[in-house]
Design a protein around this motif. Structure first.
Motif, PDB file in Angstrom:
ATOM      1  N   THR A 541     -35.518  -6.561  25.711  1.00 59.47           N
ATOM      2  CA  THR A 541     -36.313  -5.749  26.647  1.00 59.47           C
ATOM      3  C   THR A 541     -37.612  -5.323  25.981  1.00 59.47           C
ATOM      4  OG1 THR A 541     -34.306  -4.921  27.710  1.00 59.47           O
ATOM      5  CG2 THR A 541     -36.317  -3.648  28.048  1.00 59.47           C
ATOM      6  N   GLU A 542     -37.521  -4.949  24.711  1.00 58.64           N
ATOM      7  CA  GLU A 542     -38.712  -4.554  23.965  1.00 58.64           C
ATOM      8  C   GLU A 542     -39.596  -5.759  23.669  1.00 58.64           C
ATOM      9  OE1 GLU A 542     -36.670  -2.698  20.793  1.00 58.64           O
ATOM     10  OE2 GLU A 542     -36.440  -0.779  21.850  1.00 58.64           O
ATOM     11  N   ALA A 543     -38.967  -6.955  23.532  1.00 59.02           N
ATOM     12  CA  ALA A 543     -39.761  -8.169  23.302  1.00 59.02           C
ATOM     13  C   ALA A 543     -40.689  -8.444  24.479  1.00 59.02           C
ATOM     14  CB  ALA A 543     -38.822  -9.350  23.061  1.00 59.02           C
ATOM     15  N   GLU A 544     -40.194  -8.187  25.688  1.00 58.36           N
ATOM     16  CA  GLU A 544     -41.033  -8.366  26.883  1.00 58.36           C
ATOM     17  C   GLU A 544     -42.228  -7.425  26.839  1.00 58.36           C
ATOM     18  OE1 GLU A 544     -40.765 -10.561  29.281  1.00 58.36           O
ATOM     19  OE2 GLU A 544     -38.893 -11.478  28.597  1.00 58.36           O
ATOM     20  N   GLU A 545     -42.022  -6.210  26.319  1.00 63.59           N
ATOM     21  CA  GLU A 545     -43.105  -5.234  26.236  1.00 63.59           C
ATOM     22  C   GLU A 545     -44.104  -5.605  25.137  1.00 63.59           C
ATOM     23  OE1 GLU A 545     -41.254  -1.469  25.599  1.00 63.59           O
ATOM     24  OE2 GLU A 545     -39.873  -1.701  27.284  1.00 63.59           O
ATOM     25  N   LYS A 547     -45.047  -8.662  24.234  1.00 63.86           N
ATOM     26  CA  LYS A 547     -45.686  -9.974  24.390  1.00 63.86           C
ATOM     27  C   LYS A 547     -47.204  -9.896  24.271  1.00 63.86           C
ATOM     28  CE  LYS A 547     -43.772 -11.205  28.307  1.00 63.86           C
ATOM     29  NZ  LYS A 547     -43.344 -12.007  29.474  1.00 63.86           N
ATOM     30  N   SER A 548     -47.787  -8.882  24.904  1.00 64.17           N
ATOM     31  CA  SER A 548     -49.252  -8.774  24.881  1.00 64.17           C
ATOM     32  C   SER A 548     -49.773  -8.502  23.475  1.00 64.17           C
ATOM     33  CB  SER A 548     -49.713  -7.665  25.839  1.00 64.17           C
ATOM     34  OG  SER A 548     -49.135  -6.426  25.461  1.00 64.17           O
ATOM     35  N   GLN A 549     -49.038  -7.697  22.701  1.00 62.58           N
ATOM     36  CA  GLN A 549     -49.465  -7.383  21.337  1.00 62.58           C
ATOM     37  C   GLN A 549     -49.446  -8.631  20.464  1.00 62.58           C
ATOM     38  OE1 GLN A 549     -47.304  -4.023  19.708  1.00 62.58           O
ATOM     39  NE2 GLN A 549     -47.000  -3.175  21.755  1.00 62.58           N
ATOM     40  N   TYR A 550     -48.385  -9.408  20.557  1.00 58.41           N
ATOM     41  CA  TYR A 550     -48.293 -10.612  19.744  1.00 58.41           C
ATOM     42  C   TYR A 550     -49.264 -11.691  20.226  1.00 58.41           C
ATOM     43  CZ  TYR A 550     -44.309  -9.003  17.027  1.00 58.41           C
ATOM     44  OH  TYR A 550     -43.514  -8.320  16.160  1.00 58.41           O
ATOM     45  N   ASN A 551     -49.568 -11.686  21.524  1.00 60.74           N
ATOM     46  CA  ASN A 551     -50.559 -12.629  22.029  1.00 60.74           C
ATOM     47  C   ASN A 551     -51.944 -12.294  21.479  1.00 60.74           C
ATOM     48  OD1 ASN A 551     -52.535 -13.326  24.740  1.00 60.74           O
ATOM     49  ND2 ASN A 551     -51.204 -14.929  23.935  1.00 60.74           N
ATOM     50  N   GLU A 562     -46.147 -15.779  10.177  1.00 61.86           N
ATOM     51  CA  GLU A 562     -46.256 -14.338   9.911  1.00 61.86           C
ATOM     52  C   GLU A 562     -45.629 -13.522  11.038  1.00 61.86           C
ATOM     53  OE1 GLU A 562     -47.308 -12.366   7.480  1.00 61.86           O
ATOM     54  OE2 GLU A 562     -47.584 -14.076   6.157  1.00 61.86           O
ATOM     55  N   MET A 563     -45.832 -13.974  12.286  1.00 62.23           N
ATOM     56  CA  MET A 563     -45.251 -13.248  13.418  1.00 62.23           C
ATOM     57  C   MET A 563     -43.728 -13.344  13.401  1.00 62.23           C
ATOM     58  SD  MET A 563     -47.844 -13.701  16.664  1.00 62.23           S
ATOM     59  CE  MET A 563     -48.206 -15.440  16.501  1.00 62.23           C
ATOM     60  N   ARG A 564     -43.208 -14.537  13.069  1.00 62.67           N
ATOM     61  CA  ARG A 564     -41.750 -14.680  12.981  1.00 62.67           C
ATOM     62  C   ARG A 564     -41.178 -13.796  11.880  1.00 62.67           C
ATOM     63  NH1 ARG A 564     -42.873 -20.262  13.840  1.00 62.67           N
ATOM     64  NH2 ARG A 564     -42.680 -20.658  11.587  1.00 62.67           N
ATOM     65  N   LYS A 565     -41.900 -13.698  10.769  1.00 68.26           N
ATOM     66  CA  LYS A 565     -41.454 -12.857   9.659  1.00 68.26           C
ATOM     67  C   LYS A 565     -41.432 -11.387  10.065  1.00 68.26           C
ATOM     68  CE  LYS A 565     -42.420 -11.963   4.768  1.00 68.26           C
ATOM     69  NZ  LYS A 565     -43.349 -12.260   3.623  1.00 68.26           N
ATOM     70  N   SER A 566     -42.456 -10.943  10.794  1.00 69.53           N
ATOM     71  CA  SER A 566     -42.519  -9.561  11.269  1.00 69.53           C
ATOM     72  C   SER A 566     -41.383  -9.267  12.247  1.00 69.53           C
ATOM     73  CB  SER A 566     -43.868  -9.302  11.947  1.00 69.53           C
ATOM     74  OG  SER A 566     -43.894  -8.007  12.531  1.00 69.53           O
ATOM     75  N   ILE A 567     -41.143 -10.217  13.159  1.00 72.13           N
ATOM     76  CA  ILE A 567     -40.065 -10.041  14.143  1.00 72.13           C
ATOM     77  C   ILE A 567     -38.708  -9.968  13.447  1.00 72.13           C
ATOM     78  CG2 ILE A 567     -38.808 -11.225  16.001  1.00 72.13           C
ATOM     79  CD1 ILE A 567     -41.576 -12.316  16.918  1.00 72.13           C
ATOM     80  N   ALA A 625     -33.840 -15.436  17.289  1.00 73.31           N
ATOM     81  CA  ALA A 625     -34.237 -16.704  17.910  1.00 73.31           C
ATOM     82  C   ALA A 625     -34.740 -16.473  19.337  1.00 73.31           C
ATOM     83  CB  ALA A 625     -33.051 -17.664  17.917  1.00 73.31           C
ATOM     84  N   SER A 626     -34.058 -15.618  20.103  1.00 75.13           N
ATOM     85  CA  SER A 626     -34.471 -15.345  21.481  1.00 75.13           C
ATOM     86  C   SER A 626     -35.801 -14.599  21.517  1.00 75.13           C
ATOM     87  CB  SER A 626     -33.389 -14.516  22.187  1.00 75.13           C
ATOM     88  OG  SER A 626     -32.166 -15.213  22.222  1.00 75.13           O
ATOM     89  N   TYR A 627     -35.976 -13.637  20.621  1.00 72.35           N
ATOM     90  CA  TYR A 627     -37.225 -12.878  20.520  1.00 72.35           C
ATOM     91  C   TYR A 627     -38.384 -13.829  20.221  1.00 72.35           C
ATOM     92  CZ  TYR A 627     -39.895  -8.574  19.453  1.00 72.35           C
ATOM     93  OH  TYR A 627     -40.780  -7.529  19.464  1.00 72.35           O
ATOM     94  N   ASN A 628     -38.221 -14.721  19.223  1.00 73.45           N
ATOM     95  CA  ASN A 628     -39.268 -15.674  18.862  1.00 73.45           C
ATOM     96  C   ASN A 628     -39.595 -16.609  20.023  1.00 73.45           C
ATOM     97  OD1 ASN A 628     -39.918 -14.992  16.156  1.00 73.45           O
ATOM     98  ND2 ASN A 628     -38.006 -15.911  15.449  1.00 73.45           N
ATOM     99  N   ARG A 629     -38.555 -17.007  20.766  1.00 67.95           N
ATOM    100  CA  ARG A 629     -38.782 -17.908  21.905  1.00 67.95           C
ATOM    101  C   ARG A 629     -39.638 -17.221  22.972  1.00 67.95           C
ATOM    102  NH1 ARG A 629     -33.985 -19.062  22.677  1.00 67.95           N
ATOM    103  NH2 ARG A 629     -33.452 -17.685  24.412  1.00 67.95           N
ATOM    104  N   ILE A 630     -39.362 -15.947  23.249  1.00 66.71           N
ATOM    105  CA  ILE A 630     -40.149 -15.204  24.254  1.00 66.71           C
ATOM    106  C   ILE A 630     -41.619 -15.123  23.830  1.00 66.71           C
ATOM    107  CG2 ILE A 630     -40.503 -12.911  25.251  1.00 66.71           C
ATOM    108  CD1 ILE A 630     -37.449 -12.564  25.194  1.00 66.71           C
ATOM    109  N   ILE A 631     -41.853 -14.769  22.565  1.00 67.55           N
ATOM    110  CA  ILE A 631     -43.225 -14.619  22.071  1.00 67.55           C
ATOM    111  C   ILE A 631     -43.948 -15.966  22.036  1.00 67.55           C
ATOM    112  CG2 ILE A 631     -44.636 -13.883  20.110  1.00 67.55           C
ATOM    113  CD1 ILE A 631     -43.216 -11.618  21.682  1.00 67.55           C
TER     114      ILE A 631
END
Length: 639
Positions: A541-545, A547-551, A562-567, A625-631
């Motif tokens: 749920t937080e991953a959906e929120e 998305k804009s920051q990681y974009n 780097e983004m995967r490491k942070s996640i 894995a699911s979080y990374n897929r969403i981003i």
């Protein structure tokens, strides 16, 4: 298009997001169906002597499971509703009435429930043979269970879960009336308010946990605190202080730790550490309630499972301590021995021994903590030669007893209640004194037949023969002894022979503890599945929120690595912190349980914790894995 068909299409479109939720519900239904099936199983009733007791255990476990599953489904629904409020708002803008939207949500949840119910019952039937075989094996029987479908179990499961799904579906229906349109559009941006860490709150949280731990570590029987406050009140205080302390721990203590880490600017500005720490400050403090639930559930699962597995692990040793001989009985005539010999096979040793039953004056043994405060007690007395003879057969250390002294064999010795034996003197009715030179928490005679045994020097034994009744025991060591052989021997003996059987006692213990281990393990797996699912839903749920920051970071040139490491770092902390706290709670609880029962649980509890952590870790990798897929998908779409 009808509301029902729209609900069905919504489920098909979002099935991947609902998968873990459905899987958790299906698993819960499988376990419930299994418990109810086993309750009605003729195979279990035929094999176990305690089938009625097992049925009661299964019923009790099923009630606990119903209560937990209801809370889990209701909790999960709240996450899905928060995620879909913007979609619901669009329906409202298009002119769909609240009642129709409510019915659509009602049908969606009900369809998910019905699908889970059908799949759960079918898989429960297919798995019933395996589960029944596991239970029978844990209870010590070597029987292959048949495939059985219980219509009563299926009906029971269907009714119970239909009620749960109807109630939770109605919850989704009512939710649409509780929000304004503007709230629905901004729902995904509304999180729990992240409170500022307070030193007072942090110290209070730590003190509450310490208080709960201190109370838990006090001895149940000898503690003045437990005596004054009372058992139920003390348990309630322990639970309250630990749960409240855990909440405050996540609320403020972790905030201080992360704030201190944030002050290290040299480390902070490397990679995406500043984003990782900033988001964690919100995630942990803002989700204190969720993390508290995870920690408490983990502690409950590990404590209950570890305690039962510890008992199961020690069953064999406990049975051997109580019955060092395979069989033992009081022999009164040669004909009785002859009948027993007729059914015996593969005997390692067969000894006829003499013992005395003497009533002693035991005033010196009494103490304020002793339950039995009488001045007279009866003990079985054997001489040193007999003890050493049996000790040699049982591979135990021999004794060397001084004149006018004795060694007492008390397998139930507990320093909190048992007399202080060493140096104390007991006296026979004729005035012959015996001073205990030591005591042992082992015996060479089966406790069920001989009770507490006193070993004296050979010459002293001859003197004591005038003070008690002479008894003759037959002790047997048998290769590959079984419960069937035990029953055959028991049929040849009268009740007054006080027949004790190692295989029978072991089987009885294994039945009780094995059934508890089966129930505890599968309930624990349900709790673990729900625990992992709750964190999974919360993080995604937080991953959906996010998305804009990681974009934005993606457009600034930050690499995917780097983004995967942070996640991975953020999710790791969210998973590990409540796990560590939960394991710490369970260590204290199991330490108290171990002290209470005077058994060593270190090895079985460690094995149980490792197993729990490994399965829990699988949810971490799935969530990352699911979080990374969403981003990743969002970055590809948004560019």
């Amino acid at each position: 298009m009808t509301l029902f068909s729209l609900a069905r299409k919504n489920i098909a479109r979002n099935f991947s997001q609902y998968f873990l939720y459905i899987a958790s519900m299906v698993f819960s239904i499988i376990i419930y169906f299994t418990f109810v099936t086993l309750k009605y199983s003729d195979t279990i009733a035929e094999q176990t002597a305690s089938s009625q007791k097992l049925g009661s255990l299964m019923s009790g476990a099923a009630v606990i499971l119903i209560f937990f599953v209801f809370i889990f489904i209701a909790y999960s629904n709240s996450f899905f509703m928060k995620k879909r409020k913007k979609e619901v708002a669009l329906y409202a803008l298009l002119g769909v009435r609240n009642r129709q939207i409510g019915f659509m949500l009602f049908f969606e949840n009900l369809l998910l429930g019905l699908f889970s119910l059908v799949v759960g019952i079918v898989l429960g039937f297919l798995c019933s043979k395996g589960f029944m075989t596991i239970l029978i094996h844990l209870m010590g029987y070597d029987v292959v269970a048949p495939f059985t479908f219980s219509a009563a179990a299926a009906m029971n499961t269907g009714i119970v879960f239909l009620v749960i799904f109807l109630v939770t579906s109605f919850q989704g229906y009512r939710l649409i009336y509780q929000f304004k349109l503007i709230d629905l559009f901004h729902a995904s941006k509304k999180g729990e308010v992240a409170p500022k860490p307070s030193m007072i709150v942090a110290v209070l949280g730590v003190l509450l946990i310490v208080l709960g731990y201190w109370l838990a570590m006090q001895d149940l029987f000898t503690s003045k605190v437990w005596e004054k406050i009372g058992f139920l009140m003390t348990v309630l205080i322990i639970l309250t202080t630990v749960i409240m302390g855990t909440f405050l721990l996540f609320h403020s203590v972790t905030g201080f730790v992360l704030a201190m880490i944030k002050k290290n600017e040299k480390w902070l500005w490397k990679g995406l550490h500043v984003i990782t720490i900033s988001q964690l400050l919100y995630r942990i403090r803002g989700n204190a309630r969720t993390l508290t639930v995870i920690a408490v559930l983990s502690a409950t699962t590990v404590t209950a499972g570890g305690a039962v597995y510890g008992l199961y692990y020690n069953t064999n040793d406990s049975a051997k301590t109580i019955n060092p001989n395979t069989f033992m009985y009081q022999s009164t005539d040669a004909e009785m021995d002859k009948q027993v010999s007729a059914v015996l096979l593969n005997t390692k040793y067969d000894e006829n021994i003499e013992a005395l039953s003497i009533t002693f004056h035991t005033k010196e043994l009494n103490s304020p903590s002793t339950f039995d405060s009488s001045d007279k007690r009866s003990y079985t007395v054997i001489d040193e030669k007999t003890y050493n003879q049996l000790a040699s057969l049982q591979h135990k250390e021999k004794l060397n007893i001084k004149d006018d002294h004795a060694v007492i064999l008390d397998i139930g010795y507990d320093k909190r209640f048992s007399p202080i034996y060493t140096g104390k003197t007991i006296t026979t009715g004729n005035g012959h004194p015996l001073t205990f030179q030591s005591f042992k928490m082992q015996t060479v005679l089966n406790a069920g037949t001989a009770g507490i045994t006193v070993v004296v020097a050979d010459d002293q034994y001859k003197v004591l023969q005038k003070d008690g009744e002479v008894l003759r025991y037959r002790v047997l060591g048998v290769e590959d002894a079984s419960v069937d052989l035990s029953q055959k021997i028991a049929n040849q003996l009268p009740e007054e022979a006080l027949f004790s059987s190692g295989p029978q006692d072991y089987q009885t213990s294994l039945e009780g503890v094995g059934s508890l281990l089966f129930i505890g393990s599968f309930l624990g797996l349900v709790f673990l599945a729900a625990t992992g699912s709750i964190i999974y839903f919360k993080v995604l749920t937080e991953a959906e929120e996010d998305k804009s920051q990681y974009n934005m970071l993606h457009k600034m040139g930050v690499s995917a690595k780097e983004m995967r490491k942070s996640i991975a770092s953020q999710v790791f902390v969210i998973f590990v912190v409540p796990l560590v706290v939960g394991l710490l709670h369970s260590v204290v609880a199991l330490k108290a349980f171990s002290s209470l029962l005077m058994i060593d649980l270190a090895k079985p509890v460690l094995l149980w914790m490792i197993a729990y952590t490994v399965i829990y870790g699988l949810y971490y990798f799935l969530t990352v894995a699911s979080y990374n897929r969403i981003i990743t998908l969002n970055n590809r779409t948004e560019g």
